[in-house]
Design an enzyme around this catalytic site. Sequence first.
Site, short mmCIF file in Angstrom:
data_model
loop_
_atom_site.label_atom_id
_atom_site.label_comp_id
_atom_site.label_asym_id
_atom_site.label_seq_id
_atom_site.Cartn_x
_atom_site.Cartn_y
_atom_site.Cartn_z
N GLU A 104 -56.57 -38.97 -59.67
CA GLU A 104 -57.57 -39.84 -59.03
C GLU A 104 -58.74 -39.07 -58.43
OE1 GLU A 104 -54.30 -40.17 -58.70
OE2 GLU A 104 -53.72 -42.28 -58.72
N GLU A 113 -47.31 -43.47 -60.39
CA GLU A 113 -46.88 -44.25 -59.22
C GLU A 113 -45.86 -45.32 -59.61
OE1 GLU A 113 -51.03 -45.00 -58.24
OE2 GLU A 113 -50.70 -44.16 -56.25
N ALA A 150 -54.40 -46.87 -63.43
CA ALA A 150 -55.06 -48.15 -63.17
C ALA A 150 -56.21 -48.28 -64.16
CB ALA A 150 -55.58 -48.19 -61.74
N GLY A 194 -51.79 -44.54 -61.53
CA GLY A 194 -50.90 -45.70 -61.32
C GLY A 194 -49.66 -45.65 -62.20
N1 COA Z 1 -58.17 -47.21 -67.74
C1 COA Z 1 -58.79 -47.88 -68.72
N2 COA Z 1 -58.80 -47.45 -70.01
C2 COA Z 1 -58.15 -46.32 -70.28
C3 COA Z 1 -57.47 -45.58 -69.30
C4 COA Z 1 -57.49 -46.08 -67.98
N3 COA Z 1 -56.85 -45.47 -66.97
N4 COA Z 1 -56.92 -44.49 -69.88
C5 COA Z 1 -57.25 -44.56 -71.20
N5 COA Z 1 -57.98 -45.66 -71.43
C6 COA Z 1 -58.54 -46.12 -72.72
C7 COA Z 1 -59.73 -45.28 -73.15
O1 COA Z 1 -60.92 -45.72 -72.51
C8 COA Z 1 -59.73 -45.54 -74.62
O2 COA Z 1 -60.28 -46.83 -74.87
P1 COA Z 1 -61.40 -47.04 -76.04
O3 COA Z 1 -60.66 -46.65 -77.30
O4 COA Z 1 -61.71 -48.50 -75.96
O5 COA Z 1 -62.52 -46.11 -75.69
C9 COA Z 1 -58.26 -45.62 -74.97
O6 COA Z 1 -57.59 -45.93 -73.75
C10 COA Z 1 -57.68 -44.32 -75.50
O7 COA Z 1 -57.96 -43.30 -74.55
P2 COA Z 1 -58.69 -41.92 -74.93
O8 COA Z 1 -59.31 -41.39 -73.68
O9 COA Z 1 -59.58 -42.12 -76.09
O10 COA Z 1 -57.43 -41.05 -75.36
P3 COA Z 1 -57.33 -39.43 -75.32
O11 COA Z 1 -56.11 -39.10 -76.09
O12 COA Z 1 -58.61 -38.81 -75.72
O13 COA Z 1 -57.11 -39.08 -73.77
C11 COA Z 1 -56.12 -39.38 -71.58
C12 COA Z 1 -55.93 -39.52 -73.12
C13 COA Z 1 -54.90 -40.02 -70.91
C14 COA Z 1 -56.16 -37.88 -71.23
C15 COA Z 1 -57.41 -40.07 -71.15
O14 COA Z 1 -57.41 -41.39 -71.69
C16 COA Z 1 -57.59 -40.19 -69.66
O15 COA Z 1 -57.92 -39.21 -69.00
N6 COA Z 1 -57.37 -41.39 -69.10
C17 COA Z 1 -57.60 -41.66 -67.69
C18 COA Z 1 -56.48 -41.10 -66.85
C19 COA Z 1 -56.74 -41.35 -65.39
O16 COA Z 1 -57.66 -40.82 -64.81
N7 COA Z 1 -55.89 -42.18 -64.80
C20 COA Z 1 -55.97 -42.50 -63.38
C21 COA Z 1 -56.80 -43.71 -63.19
S1 COA Z 1 -56.93 -44.10 -61.47
#
Ligand code: COA
Length: 260
Positions: A134, A114, A66, A111
């Site tokens: 989460e 999911e 999400a 999400g």
């Molecule tokens: N919501 C909003 N933005 C997200 C996102 C999310 N769930 N997951 C990634 N993004 C965005 C980042 O903020 C970043 O945006 P920016 O370039 O404007 O800063 C972009 O996507 C790229 O992500 P980044 O974190 O830089 O990539 P990474 O390769 O370093 O890491 C992940 C990849 C997937 C490990 C990391 O993005 C992450 O942990 N995301 C969240 C996962 C999560 O907790 N999901 C459950 C949400 S309830």
Amino acid sequence: MNYETLLFDLKDGVALITINRPDKLNALNDQVLEELGSAAERLATEDPIKGAILTGAGRKAFVAGADIGELAKQGAFDGKARALRGQAVLRRLETCGKPLLAAVNGYALGGGCELAMACHLRIASENARFGQPEVKLGIAPGYGGTQRLPRLVGKGNALYLILTGEMIDAGEAHRIGLVNKVVPAEQLLAEAEKMLRGILAMGPLAVRLALEAVERGLGMTLEDGLLLEANHFGLLAGTRDMKEGLTAFLEKRAPRFEGR
Ligand code: COA
């Protein structure tokens, strides 16, 4: 509806739905969810669409969860409303009545995991990663993860993923039954289409009623589920497709199903 965050391509009965926010790793914001809801309605109601593949734009992510920026602004009541909206969209996809495959091409987190679980089958590229992180954010899964994950992989595996927030790779996801097949990334969409077209070559009424019996039956008592199954079996016994399928087997030829 004109889509801004989805690509929707229909080719010979197969809809390819691509979540298209690669710069945000295809995170599910309110707009994506609204557009996915409209796409789910199209799958359910448009006859030329026989089945669908759901994927994420780019190689890095299916859906990384999400949209955390939106979650950060919510309070108790709009948080609940968001969960209910997301759950309804995923349930509409799950009950669209047509086979729906998730082609998971990278991160499927929160999400995203999911959403993949609301699809009927999951095919993953070797670089796919799954998780329900989460709890690391101080929330719990809200789009069905606490319910669909234990149904798919058992309570022990589900609680492990939900409580630790740990990410697992495609091989481990396959081992615990979260994905059906793992393929090299460059073959993902071709393999997904092959799998879906194989299903579409079966008796379409049989596929539809089998899907319905599994999706609805899981929420019933065993007695009621068995009755639903027997009713479907009887319904299918009255179709031309059943006669064609059985006759084709006996005549040692391929069946020609018509969906009636
Ligand atoms: N919501 C909003 N933005 C997200 C996102 C999310 N769930 N997951 C990634 N993004 C965005 C980042 O903020 C970043 O945006 P920016 O370039 O404007 O800063 C972009 O996507 C790229 O992500 P980044 O974190 O830089 O990539 P990474 O390769 O370093 O890491 C992940 C990849 C997937 C490990 C990391 O993005 C992450 O942990 N995301 C969240 C996962 C999560 O907790 N999901 C459950 C949400 S309830």
